[in-house]
Design an enzyme around this catalytic site. Structure first.
Site, PDB file in Angstrom:
ATOM      1  N   TYR A 113       0.905  -1.391  -0.342  1.00 53.78           N
ATOM      2  CA  TYR A 113       0.267   0.146  -0.114  1.00 53.78           C
ATOM      3  C   TYR A 113       0.954   1.074   0.081  1.00 53.78           C
ATOM      4  O   TYR A 113       2.201   0.988   0.171  1.00 53.78           O
ATOM      5  CB  TYR A 113      -0.869  -0.169   1.242  1.00 53.78           C
ATOM      6  CG  TYR A 113      -0.169  -0.193   2.111  1.00 53.78           C
ATOM      7  CD1 TYR A 113       0.137  -0.762   2.810  1.00 53.78           C
ATOM      8  CD2 TYR A 113      -0.354   1.404   3.436  1.00 53.78           C
ATOM      9  CE1 TYR A 113       0.953  -0.303   4.087  1.00 53.78           C
ATOM     10  CE2 TYR A 113       0.122   1.989   4.309  1.00 53.78           C
ATOM     11  CZ  TYR A 113       0.290   0.535   4.828  1.00 53.78           C
ATOM     12  OH  TYR A 113       1.273   1.031   6.448  1.00 53.78           O
TER      13      TYR A 113
ATOM     14  N   ARG B 263       8.124   4.547  -3.957  1.00 53.60           N
ATOM     15  CA  ARG B 263       8.413   2.999  -3.517  1.00 53.60           C
ATOM     16  C   ARG B 263       6.929   2.030  -3.143  1.00 53.60           C
ATOM     17  O   ARG B 263       7.816   0.572  -3.461  1.00 53.60           O
ATOM     18  CB  ARG B 263       8.074   3.551  -2.089  1.00 53.60           C
ATOM     19  CG  ARG B 263       8.176   2.720  -1.250  1.00 53.60           C
ATOM     20  CD  ARG B 263       8.413   2.882   0.345  1.00 53.60           C
ATOM     21  NE  ARG B 263       7.062   4.124   0.574  1.00 53.60           N
ATOM     22  CZ  ARG B 263       6.863   4.581   1.538  1.00 53.60           C
ATOM     23  NH1 ARG B 263       7.770   4.782   2.568  1.00 53.60           N
ATOM     24  NH2 ARG B 263       5.684   5.696   1.839  1.00 53.60           N
TER      25      ARG B 263
ATOM     26  N   ARG C 244      -7.898 -20.693  -1.270  1.00 54.07           N
ATOM     27  CA  ARG C 244      -6.709 -19.968  -0.680  1.00 54.07           C
ATOM     28  C   ARG C 244      -5.677 -21.087  -1.009  1.00 54.07           C
ATOM     29  O   ARG C 244      -5.565 -22.456  -0.568  1.00 54.07           O
ATOM     30  CB  ARG C 244      -7.231 -20.365   0.389  1.00 54.07           C
ATOM     31  CG  ARG C 244      -6.462 -19.647   2.026  1.00 54.07           C
ATOM     32  CD  ARG C 244      -7.195 -19.631   3.408  1.00 54.07           C
ATOM     33  NE  ARG C 244      -5.689 -19.375   4.571  1.00 54.07           N
ATOM     34  CZ  ARG C 244      -5.537 -20.383   4.779  1.00 54.07           C
ATOM     35  NH1 ARG C 244      -5.532 -21.153   5.071  1.00 54.07           N
ATOM     36  NH2 ARG C 244      -4.164 -20.104   5.513  1.00 54.07           N
TER      37      ARG C 244
ATOM     38  N   LYS D   2       6.554  -2.172   2.018  1.00 52.19           N
ATOM     39  CA  LYS D   2       4.719  -1.503   2.703  1.00 52.19           C
ATOM     40  C   LYS D   2       3.925  -2.472   2.382  1.00 52.19           C
ATOM     41  O   LYS D   2       2.775  -2.055   1.523  1.00 52.19           O
ATOM     42  CB  LYS D   2       4.885   0.098   2.230  1.00 52.19           C
ATOM     43  CG  LYS D   2       4.370   0.851   2.902  1.00 52.19           C
ATOM     44  CD  LYS D   2       4.298   2.307   2.457  1.00 52.19           C
ATOM     45  CE  LYS D   2       3.449   3.588   2.987  1.00 52.19           C
ATOM     46  NZ  LYS D   2       3.178   2.902   4.738  1.00 52.19           N
TER      47      LYS D   2
ATOM     48  N   GLU E  14      11.791   1.888  14.581  1.00 51.71           N
ATOM     49  CA  GLU E  14      11.401   3.325  13.446  1.00 51.71           C
ATOM     50  C   GLU E  14       9.298   3.494  14.624  1.00 51.71           C
ATOM     51  O   GLU E  14       9.145   2.839  15.271  1.00 51.71           O
ATOM     52  CB  GLU E  14      10.809   3.488  12.142  1.00 51.71           C
ATOM     53  CG  GLU E  14       9.951   1.910  12.023  1.00 51.71           C
ATOM     54  CD  GLU E  14       9.676   1.362  10.149  1.00 51.71           C
ATOM     55  OE1 GLU E  14       9.856   2.372   9.534  1.00 51.71           O
ATOM     56  OE2 GLU E  14       9.972   0.315  10.263  1.00 51.71           O
TER      57      GLU E  14
ATOM     58  N   LEU F  74      11.189   1.170   7.139  1.00 47.39           N
ATOM     59  CA  LEU F  74      10.537   1.893   5.836  1.00 47.39           C
ATOM     60  C   LEU F  74      11.391   3.032   5.646  1.00 47.39           C
ATOM     61  O   LEU F  74      11.639   3.795   6.388  1.00 47.39           O
ATOM     62  CB  LEU F  74       8.766   2.579   5.774  1.00 47.39           C
ATOM     63  CG  LEU F  74       8.266   2.014   4.576  1.00 47.39           C
ATOM     64  CD1 LEU F  74       8.278   1.099   3.841  1.00 47.39           C
ATOM     65  CD2 LEU F  74       7.368   3.246   5.120  1.00 47.39           C
TER      66      LEU F  74
HETATM   67  N1  PLP Z   1       7.615   3.737   9.094  1.00 50.47           N
HETATM   68  C1  PLP Z   1       6.483   3.130   8.582  1.00 50.47           C
HETATM   69  C2  PLP Z   1       6.231   1.484   9.549  1.00 50.47           C
HETATM   70  C3  PLP Z   1       5.405   3.503   8.443  1.00 50.47           C
HETATM   71  O1  PLP Z   1       4.432   2.588   8.313  1.00 50.47           O
HETATM   72  C4  PLP Z   1       5.214   4.915   7.765  1.00 50.47           C
HETATM   73  C5  PLP Z   1       3.924   5.096   6.908  1.00 50.47           C
HETATM   74  O2  PLP Z   1       2.784   4.580   6.586  1.00 50.47           O
HETATM   75  C6  PLP Z   1       6.614   5.311   7.743  1.00 50.47           C
HETATM   76  C7  PLP Z   1       7.940   4.651   8.418  1.00 50.47           C
HETATM   77  C8  PLP Z   1       6.539   6.483   7.043  1.00 50.47           C
HETATM   78  O3  PLP Z   1       6.867   6.889   5.382  1.00 50.47           O
HETATM   79  P1  PLP Z   1       6.233   7.975   4.775  1.00 50.47           P
HETATM   80  O4  PLP Z   1       6.551   9.168   4.944  1.00 50.47           O
HETATM   81  O5  PLP Z   1       6.482   7.451   3.912  1.00 50.47           O
HETATM   82  O6  PLP Z   1       4.663   8.470   4.700  1.00 50.47           O
END
Ligand code: PLP
Length: 286
Positions: A33, A52, A101, A150, A182, A206
């Site tokens: 997503y 991304r 499935r 993501k 994070e 991420l």
């Molecule tokens: N880290 C995680 C785990 C996230 O889910 C997100 C955004 O959803 C981010 C960092 C920040 O990413 P972005 O700046 O691309 O929204």
């Protein structure tokens, strides 16, 4: 207001949108997503989010059912149909619906991926969390090892957010092997003696699109940036802390595990970076 959403080639009222129960996004979180913010009816950093998305798809050997040009058009249609001025657009691409499935995924030549997009209105340039700062708690990072992709496997982040809520905080910062990875849905930063410190890119986090922009602006403004991991204790003793995400921009963090950070108020570095971000990003918005 009933939103118009996009589902597998159709624009529909949200109440009429349907997906198959065999969609692998639903059965196995076999989906990726993106969330792109919208300011003044325009998409912020769309190119970054698309790049991304393409990387996430490639890492999982998934194929998008639409081209990236079509994707931009769908975003624009949804902004228009929903009169969206400020907020964001959620986009999800799944591996589609197999016949049943099955852990073995279907050939993308035979089963087309699924795609869903919807808008959400939200005040993102100013809100209570931005003005007052947020409190975070630390939570062990029990997510899988490819956090750079993501995916929609968000049960542990959801669990962490619930834990934060029960503790009277807003967000959770994940900790692994003693270091902050994070935030539950954002990248984490501290500022000490004028140096902005944030974990370096790897499969552990991420690769935030907002992170890339904020670090670029920080360097352009002659701020010092150090990309390395930090501990919760270091964060509690920092001059300030903040988090970045597409719809949060820079969010000041004023308390970590019950300990005030710096003055316990939003700090000047995150405030300045937010101002620069809000000034600069609309210039390249689509
Ligand atoms: N880290 C995680 C785990 C996230 O889910 C997100 C955004 O959803 C981010 C960092 C920040 O990413 P972005 O700046 O691309 O929204």
């Amino acid at each position: 207001m009933t939103r118009t959403v996009y589902v597998n080639g159709e624009y529909l009222p949200e109440t009429e949108a349907k997906i198959s129960i065999f969609d692998r996004g639903f059965l196995m979180a076999d989906a990726v997503y993106e969330v792109t913010s919208v300011l003044n009816g325009k998409l912020i950093d769309f190119q970054g989010h698309v790049a991304r998305l393409q990387r996430s798809l490639a890492e999982l050997e998934m194929v998008s059912p639409v081209t990236m040009e079509e994707l931009l058009e769908i975003h624009h249609q949804l902004i228009e149909k929903n009169n969206l001025e400020e907020g964001g657009i959620y986009l999800q691409v799944t591996r589609g619906a197999g016949a049943d499935r099955d852990f073995v995924w279907p050939d993308p030549e035979e089963v087309k991926g699924g795609i869903v997009l919807f808008t959400f209105a939200k005040k993102i340039t100013s809100n209570k969390a931005l003005d007052e700062g947020i409190k975070v708690i630390s939570v062990e990072d029990l997510r899988w090892g490819r956090r750079d992709i993501k995916t929609t496997q968000l049960l542990w982040p959801s669990f962490a957010k619930m834990k934060a809520k029960k503790a009277g905080a807003t967000d959770a910062w994940f900790v692994e092997d003693g270091y902050v990875t994070e935030g539950y849905a954002n990248n984490a930063y501290i500022v000490k003696d004028g140096v902005i410190i944030t974990r370096e890119l790897s499969n552990d986090i991420l690769h935030g699109i907002t992170r890339t922009a904020i670090l670029k602006f920080a360097k352009e403004a002659q701020m010092q940036v150090e990309e390395r991991p930090f501990t919760i204790e270091e964060a509690q003793n920092a001059d300030e802390a903040f988090a970045t995400s597409a719809t949060g921009f820079t969010q000041p963090v004023i308390e970590i595990d019950g300990v005030a950070v710096g003055t316990g108020k939003p700090g000047p570095v995150s405030t300045r970076l937010r101002e620069i971000y809000i000034d600069e990003m609309p210039k390249t918005a689509l």
